[in-house]
Scaffold this active site. Structure first.
Site, short mmCIF file in Angstrom:
data_model
loop_
_atom_site.label_atom_id
_atom_site.label_comp_id
_atom_site.label_asym_id
_atom_site.label_seq_id
_atom_site.Cartn_x
_atom_site.Cartn_y
_atom_site.Cartn_z
N HIS A 186 0.81 -1.23 0.00
CA HIS A 186 0.00 0.00 0.00
C HIS A 186 0.83 1.27 0.00
O HIS A 186 0.36 2.33 -0.42
CB HIS A 186 -1.06 -0.07 1.10
CG HIS A 186 -2.17 -0.97 0.66
ND1 HIS A 186 -2.19 -2.31 0.98
CD2 HIS A 186 -3.22 -0.76 -0.17
CE1 HIS A 186 -3.23 -2.86 0.38
NE2 HIS A 186 -3.87 -1.94 -0.31
N ARG A 288 -10.88 3.85 -2.68
CA ARG A 288 -10.57 2.98 -1.53
C ARG A 288 -11.03 3.71 -0.27
O ARG A 288 -10.27 4.46 0.33
CB ARG A 288 -9.07 2.71 -1.46
CG ARG A 288 -8.51 1.80 -2.56
CD ARG A 288 -7.02 1.60 -2.36
NE ARG A 288 -6.50 0.49 -3.13
CZ ARG A 288 -5.84 0.61 -4.28
NH1 ARG A 288 -5.65 1.79 -4.82
NH2 ARG A 288 -5.39 -0.46 -4.90
N ARG A 324 -15.66 1.67 -3.41
CA ARG A 324 -15.55 0.35 -2.79
C ARG A 324 -15.84 0.48 -1.31
O ARG A 324 -15.29 1.35 -0.63
CB ARG A 324 -14.14 -0.21 -2.98
CG ARG A 324 -13.98 -1.56 -2.28
CD ARG A 324 -12.64 -2.17 -2.54
NE ARG A 324 -11.59 -1.48 -1.83
CZ ARG A 324 -10.30 -1.73 -1.99
NH1 ARG A 324 -9.92 -2.64 -2.87
NH2 ARG A 324 -9.40 -1.09 -1.30
N GLU A 413 -11.08 -10.54 -6.87
CA GLU A 413 -9.69 -10.54 -6.41
C GLU A 413 -9.36 -11.82 -5.65
O GLU A 413 -8.28 -11.97 -5.09
CB GLU A 413 -9.40 -9.30 -5.57
CG GLU A 413 -10.39 -9.01 -4.46
CD GLU A 413 -10.10 -7.70 -3.74
OE1 GLU A 413 -9.04 -7.09 -3.95
OE2 GLU A 413 -10.95 -7.30 -2.92
N ASP A 437 -4.59 -8.38 -5.20
CA ASP A 437 -4.93 -9.53 -4.36
C ASP A 437 -5.08 -10.80 -5.19
O ASP A 437 -4.76 -11.89 -4.72
CB ASP A 437 -6.21 -9.24 -3.56
CG ASP A 437 -5.90 -8.43 -2.32
OD1 ASP A 437 -4.95 -8.78 -1.61
OD2 ASP A 437 -6.59 -7.41 -2.08
N ARG A 447 1.43 -10.21 -0.50
CA ARG A 447 1.74 -9.03 -1.31
C ARG A 447 2.65 -8.05 -0.58
O ARG A 447 3.21 -7.15 -1.18
CB ARG A 447 0.46 -8.34 -1.78
CG ARG A 447 -0.35 -7.75 -0.66
CD ARG A 447 -1.72 -7.33 -1.14
NE ARG A 447 -1.76 -5.98 -1.66
CZ ARG A 447 -2.88 -5.36 -2.03
NH1 ARG A 447 -4.04 -6.01 -1.96
NH2 ARG A 447 -2.87 -4.15 -2.48
N CYS A 484 -8.88 -2.78 -11.60
CA CYS A 484 -8.50 -1.66 -10.75
C CYS A 484 -7.25 -1.96 -9.94
O CYS A 484 -6.84 -1.17 -9.10
CB CYS A 484 -9.64 -1.21 -9.85
SG CYS A 484 -10.16 -2.48 -8.69
C1 PEP Z 1 -6.49 -5.17 -5.59
O1 PEP Z 1 -6.43 -6.04 -4.72
O2 PEP Z 1 -6.02 -5.30 -6.74
C2 PEP Z 1 -7.15 -3.89 -5.29
C3 PEP Z 1 -7.36 -3.02 -6.25
O3 PEP Z 1 -7.48 -3.62 -4.00
P1 PEP Z 1 -6.40 -3.24 -2.87
O4 PEP Z 1 -5.08 -3.01 -3.56
O5 PEP Z 1 -6.88 -2.02 -2.20
O6 PEP Z 1 -6.41 -4.44 -2.01
MG MG Z 2 -7.61 -5.91 -2.97
#
Ligand code: PEP
Ligand code: MG
Length: 559
Positions: A186, A288, A324, A413, A437, A447, A484
């Site tokens: 993130h 988000r 979301r 995801e 994800d 991740r 996304c």
């Molecule tokens: C993803 O998992 O690709 C996504 C867009 O959501 P986040 O990165 O916020 O988990």
């Molecule tokens: Mg995600």
């Protein structure tokens, strides 16, 4: 000739030059700290440390954004708490050195806060932050966390917490470099959203002395120490060539033969919305919402949420905004949406699962969104994170409809949802591939584990196969599927995704122009051929290389 260049992974495009500001890690009390010879002097040291922490937090609060200020002020109050000082003094009296005395008092207080629950339990992170800072102060080492910046700076850290990244001052942080982290951590996502060039996985970055001038290339992932004029000139020429190419195409995303692929923004709050709303893009593909509340100690009220959502929706006028619902848990913990410790949080009650356990979280969000949608007249579409089954999709869609919101979607995801997308999408109006994800769960690779980033490579043919399955299910169900996850912002991968049949690509706004340019150079049939090439490859590296070699030369020239 420029000096030393360190290579990592570029995660947020652009180049920048500036002096290094190191983010110090938390310090632990030294194991060999002696018992105090003079308990009175040691207690004074503890009191001075707590007072200096409080003063420093006040200074930071004065310079912070409106959002961060109350949090910093409340944390300063903890440092001034007389009971905490008294508890530390008692431990000094019992023979502990000042650093251990502070740590012991904080542990005691944390246990009490946790037992009290509610608001107090939510302050434990702040309390520990105060403790870490006070321990650093008695030891005479730099305070952990991002220091107060006095000028343009390149922030260098082992890694940054999402809340730390979100609180960075965009006006002063010219680039971010971390030793850890990965493409989809993130920190990387937030940096790209904030439009700050960034590189992760840069080995040895934490050893670069503070104040060293570095040139950061957020595309190549390179960090050059003491760059010379030649390198800076080469970066300038590249920047200008790229800018001219990207400026040659504008408007809605489309392949060369006119097949529409909507280009949308990933955003994390009102500031992002205002910035993205002013750009040439077709709306928002992923808001988000949890990013707004990363530092919130308690659950925001419906009216507080509606105020934020109005601020997010307004800049987009009649353009779509896909919101979301809360994706809390695992790597994005929220103080007010925590169901307690789990062995494997990424496989536990996160995302929609957490909201199913605490329906008031999602219901208050949907109510606030409905108010904001009514007040702004915006084209709001709502989607749920971490959906795995038809039942979950059905549960979510019924709540969205009950709230009076017109369109419900699901993120795809989890491989289960991708493989069964035909059935899952039958319950809703659209799907959005969260490839971050999806890669994590397809490759069984955390991740957050930067050292495993090769496994998490979105070019992994297995991930592309799962994406293809999701798109095929979407086509069968007659429901649009977008992307996304971060892969949508990679110009070469965007071509593959277009070839697999996605209807939209959502990404950090800073990545939109290069993706628009890539699409404009290729027909939809060419994209399909590139997708076949990628899926036909045996490895991620071969897939990437095959597509790079087959894509048009004009694109390679700006990558
Ligand atoms: C993803 O998992 O690709 C996504 C867009 O959501 P986040 O990165 O916020 O988990
Ligand atoms: Mg995600």
């Amino acid at each position: 000739m420029s000096g030393d260049t360190r290579h990592g992974v570029g995660v947020s495009p652009g180049t920048a030059v500036g002096p290094v500001v190191q983010v110090a890690p938390p310090v632990r009390p030294p194991a060999d700290e002696p018992a105090p010879a003079d308990a009175g002097a040691a207690t004074d040291l503890v009191l001075e440390a707590l007072a200096s922490v409080a003063a420093d937090l006040d200074d930071r609060a004065a310079a912070a954004s409106e959002h961060a200020r109350p949090i910093l002020k409340a944390t300063a109050m903890i440092a001034r708490d007389k009971g905490l000082a008294k508890a530390a003094g008692k431990h000094v009296g019992a023979g502990l050195g000042p650093a251990h005395a502070i740590a012991a008092a904080v542990d005691e207080y944390a246990a009490q806060f946790e037992a009290l629950g509610g608001y107090f339990a939510e302050r434990v992170t702040d309390l520990r932050d105060v403790g870490n800072r006070a321990v650093a102060a008695v030891l005479g080492v730099p305070a952990p966390g991002v220091p107060v910046l006095t000028g343009p700076s390149v922030i260098v850290a082992e890694d940054l917490a999402p809340a730390e990244t979100a609180a960075l001052d965009r006006a002063l942080v010219v680039a971010i470099v971390t030793e850890a982290g990965g493409r989809t951590s993130h920190t990387a996502i937030l940096a790209a959203q904030m439009g700050i060039p960034a590189a992760v996985q840069v080995h040895g970055a934490c050893a670069i002395p503070a104040g060293t001038t570095v040139a950061v290339d957020g595309d190549a992932g390179a960090v050059t120490l003491d760059p010379d004029l030649e390198l800076l000139e080469a970066q300038r020429v590249r920047r200008e060539r790229r800018a001219a190419a990207l400026a040659s195409v504008s408007g809605p995303g489309a392949t060369r033969d006119g097949h529409a692929i909507a280009l949308l923004a990933n955003i994390g709050g009102v500031d992002d919305a205002v910035a993205a709303g002013a750009q040439d893009l077709e709306g928002v593909g992923l808001f988000r919402t949890e990013f707004v509340y990363l530092s919130a100690p308690t659950m925001p009220t419906v009216e507080e949420q509606a105020e934020v959502y109005r601020g997010v929706l307004a800049p987009f006028g009649s353009r779509r905004v896909v919101v979301r619902t809360l994706d809390a848990g695992a790597d994005k913990p929220l103080a007010f949406a925590d169901l307690g410790e789990e062995e494997n949080p990424a496989l536990g009650r996160r995302g929609l699962r957490l909201c199913q356990a605490r329906p008031e979280l999602i219901d208050s969000q949907l109510e606030a969104l409905a108010i904001a949608a009514r007040d702004t007249g915006a084209d709001v579409r709502v989607m749920a994170p971490m959906v795995a089954t038809v039942e979950e999709a059905r549960w979510f869609a019924s709540r969205v409809r009950a709230a009076g919101l017109p369109k419900a979607g699901v993120m795809i995801e989890v491989p289960a949802a991708a493989l069964r997308s035909r059935h899952v999408l039958a319950e809703v109006d659209f799907g959005s591939l969260g490839t971050n994800d999806l890669a994590q769960y397809t490759m069984a690779t955390d991740r957050m584990a930067g050292e495993l980033s090769d496994l998490l490579d979105p070019w992994q043919p297995a991930v592309l196969d799962v994406v293809a399955a999701a798109c095929a299910g979407g086509a069968w169900a007659g429901k649009p599927v977008g992307v996304c996850g971060e892969s949508g912002g990679d110009p070469l991968l965007a071509l593959v995704l277009a070839g697999l049949g996605v209807a939209s690509l959502s990404m950090a706004p800073s990545k939109v122009p290069a993706v628009r340019y890539a699409l404009s150079l290729h027909t939809h049939d060419e994209c399909r051929a590139l997708a076949e090439l990628a899926r036909g490859a045996a490895t991620a590296a071969e897939a990437h290389e095959a597509v790079r070699a087959a894509a048009r030369e004009e694109l390679a020239a700006i990558l």
